[in-house]
Design a protein around this motif. Structure first.
Motif, short mmCIF file in Angstrom:
data_model
loop_
_atom_site.label_atom_id
_atom_site.label_comp_id
_atom_site.label_asym_id
_atom_site.label_seq_id
_atom_site.Cartn_x
_atom_site.Cartn_y
_atom_site.Cartn_z
N ALA A 126 0.82 -1.21 0.00
CA ALA A 126 0.00 0.00 0.00
C ALA A 126 0.85 1.25 0.00
N TRP A 127 1.96 1.22 0.75
CA TRP A 127 2.82 2.42 0.76
C TRP A 127 3.98 2.31 -0.22
N GLU A 128 4.46 1.09 -0.49
CA GLU A 128 5.56 0.96 -1.43
C GLU A 128 5.15 1.40 -2.83
N ARG A 129 3.90 1.17 -3.17
CA ARG A 129 3.42 1.56 -4.49
C ARG A 129 3.41 3.08 -4.63
N LEU A 130 3.03 3.78 -3.56
CA LEU A 130 3.03 5.24 -3.59
C LEU A 130 4.45 5.79 -3.57
N LYS B 154 8.82 8.40 -6.70
CA LYS B 154 10.11 8.38 -7.39
C LYS B 154 9.93 8.76 -8.86
N GLY B 155 8.82 8.30 -9.47
CA GLY B 155 8.55 8.67 -10.85
C GLY B 155 8.32 10.16 -11.01
N ILE B 156 7.61 10.75 -10.05
CA ILE B 156 7.35 12.19 -10.10
C ILE B 156 8.66 12.97 -9.93
#
Length: 404
Positions: free
Chosen positions: A246-250, A255-257
């Motif tokens: 749930a938090w690793e995905r965010l 990181k992409g942003i």
């Protein structure tokens, strides 16, 4: 010497541009509304409850007008230059990422027909490769077993709170226990004391957990006493990183942003914090529910609604002459309405599954298993025997103790 430009000048300039665009696109509607006449049944704006504000700008009156939660949306036609520039500015605000967030933000201030079509055209104009860069910020993580903390925070008195997977960043200057404790203290100063903390089994987390136990809740650090009272720390099982999905995905989305905001940029402390705050705002602006373009529908709920009161942080000033009791009543109405929407729109989304529809027999004590180690080739993975199982409330086993 020319006078300095103020926000009042900018606001007047914007209103002038809106009026000029509307005068061309909605000449018939403006003529009727200016004399108090109703729009005829077949008019394209008849369903928008359109009206002219004090500045002569055409707006649509939404359902939240009665409780004064935000200004009514300005009506703009999609084919005009000013509309294109506005949409492009939102596209750039979100660094050509997170398209659903940008559309939700636009919808909060403007009503633009065929908005998605216009936004897509702006996206192809400003994105380097001309492709859809929305990626996965739009969707919620898929889950099989939803922990109760993903849905609700504690109820305190008469105040109802809901949790919407908000992101909060703190910069740790090292990976030791001292930095971890200070990050936790900084978080508590801004967001309040958490009742439970979930983490992986990092050594700094394990050491900090020992420090925040009840018997060691007062910690002396650099001559500052930090108090941690009653915090329960829950560790994910070792070798089960998916339980922190749930938090690793965010974090991955963040990181992409950062990569798009600051390509090949060498940060100092100040610059890194600024970039993280920008990324945090973007992540917390993401819609948690479907972004509807119907003017009668409310803007999609976002984590920023819980943190800031709105998706973009805008907080309207109270009406002149409104007493505190009336303002309190309107605030309660807004809170009740938000809670109803939360239960109706967001909670059902969390119950949907996209895989693992059928239950499988739970793993049992004595089973022989292969332990996945991503650092080793498959033929070197260890085998083990299950010596203990821990069953969840739904009857599924998701934690086991293995003897190798």
């Amino acid at each position: 010497m020319p006078a300095a430009t103020t926000m009042a000048h900018v606001s007047k300039a914007k209103m002038l541009l809106y009026r000029q665009s509307q005068a061309i696109a909605f000449a018939e509607e403006l003529k009727a509304l200016s004399v108090g006449a109703a729009l005829h049944r077949g008019n394209r704006l008849v369903g928008l409850n359109a009206y002219l504000d004090n500045d002569g700008v055409l707006r649509t009156r939404g359902r939240l007008h009665s409780i004064d939660t935000a200004k009514d949306a300005i009506i703009l036609a999609p084919e005009y230059r000013i509309t294109n520039l506005i949409v492009r500015s939102f596209h750039e605000k979100y660094h050509h990422l997170a398209h659903e967030m940008a559309i939700n933000d636009i919808k909060a201030s403007f009503y633009i027909s065929r908005l998605r079509e216009l936004y897509k055209s702006c996206s192809s104009q400003t994105t380097p490769d001309g492709t859809d860069s929305e990626g996965e910020n739009r969707n919620l993580p898929d889950t099989v077993y939803l922990h109760r903390h993903r849905l609700f925070w504690p109820v305190i008195g008469e105040r109802r709170q809901a949790q919407g997977e908000e992101m909060h960043f703190e910069i740790a200057h090292s990976l030791d226990t001292s930095s971890c404790i200070m990050c936790l203290s900084n978080f508590m100063a801004l967001r309040g004391t958490p009742k439970e903390i979930f983490s992986d089994n990092g050594t700094n987390f394990s050491a900090t957990e020992k420090a925040v136990r009840e018997e060691l809740k007062n910690i002396e650090h650099d001559k500052i006493t930090i108090t941690f009272d009653g915090i329960k720390w829950r560790f994910n099982p070792p070798g089960a990183p998916h339980m922190g999905g749930a938090w690793e995905r965010l974090v991955r989305a963040t990181k992409g942003i950062l990569k798009n905001i600051c390509t090949n940029y060498s940060f100092n402390d100040e610059g890194l914090r600024n970039a993280l705050m920008e990324a945090q705002f973007i992540i917390n602006s993401r819609p948690l529910t479907f972004v509807s373009l119907d003017t009668e529908d409310d803007a999609a709920l976002t984590p920023n609604h819980l943190l800031l009161g709105s998706a973009n942080g805008y907080k309207p000033l109270p009406k002149e002459g409104m007493n505190l009791h009336r303002r309190w009543i309107e605030t309660q109405c807004f809170g009740d309405r938000f809670w109803q929407r939360w239960i109706k729109e967001y909670a059902p989304v969390l119950t949907r599954r996209t895989k693992w529809f059928e239950k499988v027999p739970p793993i049992t004590i004595g089973s022989i298993v292969v332990i996945v180690d991503e650092l080793l080739p498959r033929n070197l993975w260890l085998k083990g025997r299950v010596i203990e199982t821990m069953m969840a409330k739904d009857g599924q086993v998701r934690r086991v103790t293995i003897k190798t």
